[in-house]
Write an enzyme that holds these catalytic residues in place. Structure first.
Site, PDB file in Angstrom:
ATOM      1  N   GLY A 113      59.766  18.883  29.437  1.00  0.00           N
ATOM      2  CA  GLY A 113      60.005  17.787  28.509  1.00  0.00           C
ATOM      3  C   GLY A 113      61.281  17.050  28.891  1.00  0.00           C
ATOM      4  CB  CYS A 114      62.292  13.527  28.499  1.00  0.00           C
ATOM      5  SG  CYS A 114      61.884  13.257  26.764  1.00  0.00           S
TER       6      CYS A 114
END
Length: 308
Positions: A113-114
């Site tokens: 995930g970012c």
């Protein structure tokens, strides 16, 4: 001979950015479905099984369904959804932290995930080195450009120019928390406070540290030195420059990048510190990370085709 890649979900923001990074690269040949068959399960299954690499840019349930469609032992998968980030049998696609050989040899890779990327990049090396405790109740404060929310959020921000800040996950159940805890090596879930700002791309992830209250915590200088040592030689993750004016800016006009910069800021007496990661939520936070893993899995240099 070019290796074939099928991007399932190629019309979304992440898929489009991956395709852009692969355009013009002779090492890869993209398998593309006509628009009319893009959501046709039979066509998707055929493409998934024909590809050397399948990159899934789909919602979680659709990603699981896509994996189930693969009926051979040759197609290798990179999943950009949340579905497999803590799943057994999947390698976490953060080569700098998980190991480049592990990613290169994997059949199933989950793209980080970012927000998780910045958090893990900052904490995992320091906890492994014993410079920070694994059992501390860490807090993570972060802001991201609105492109990370997909087409609906992009439209919302671009249609309503009055939105200056959007806080969410107010019930503290953000989907990134399990991977943040697991991949950073924490014994407690971090308290995560994400927000979206009126910028198309870019993000800042911060972990505040009350060092004087943390038993066994190292000095800010030691934390900075360990991060510099851990990422030494990486073209993608690097230490940022100390801002001369004492400010760290995230500009809406910033050019797309697949790099990430880390910083350690501290009070004069060293009793408090702020770990900060600055990255592009569509770069190292999504599409750039997927292409980095793809490069390694295909036997290429990890930075090939990236914007650095």
């Amino acid at each position: 001979m070019a290796q074939t890649v099928f991007i399932d979900g190629a019309a979304g923001t992440t898929g489009l950015e991956i395709a852009d990074r692969l355009a013009g690269r002779p090492e890869f040949e993209l398998i593309a479905l006509p628009e009319a068959r893009r959501k046709d399960d039979a066509a998707r299954a055929e493409a998934l099984n024909a590809a050397d690499f399948a990159i899934l840019c789909l919602p979680d349930d659709a990603a699981r369904e896509a994996v189930a469609m693969i009926g051979n032992d040759t197609t290798r998968v990179i999943d950009a959804s949340t579905a497999h980030r803590v799943a057994p049998g999947w390698v976490y696609g953060f080569p700098e932290v998980e190991g480049r050989d592990e990613v290169a040899n994997a059949r199933r890779v989950s793209n980080p995930g970012c927000y998780s990327t910045g958090f893990i990049a900052l904490l995992a090396p320091l906890i492994r080195a014993g410079l920070l405790p694994a059992d501390w109740p860490y807090t993570c404060n972060a802001v991201s450009g609105y492109s990370g929310g997909g087409k609906a959020l992009i439209a919302r921000f671009e249609d309503d120019r009055d939105i200056a800040w959007r806080g969410y996950a107010l019930q503290l159940g953000h989907k990134h928390v399990p991977e943040m805890q697991a991949r950073a090596g924490l014994s407690r879930s971090p308290l995560f406070t994400p927000a979206v700002i009126p910028a198309m791309r870019g993000m800042v992830v911060e972990v505040p540290l009350p060092l004087s209250a943390m038993e066994g915590a190292a000095s800010p200088e030691a934390l900075r030195e360990e991060l510099a040592r851990f990422y030494q030689g990486s073209r993608i993750v690097r230490m940022g420059e100390e801002p001369a004016d004492g400010e760290l800016l995230l500009r809406g006009s910033r050019a797309p990048t697949d790099a990430m910069e880390l910083s350690v800021f501290a009070s004069p007496d060293g009793s408090q510190a702020r770990l900060v990661a600055v990255l592009d939520n569509l770069g190292k936070g999504a599409s750039g990370a997927a292409v980095q893993s793809l490069n390694l899995m295909a036997g290429l240099h990890e930075a090939a085709g990236l914007r650095l």
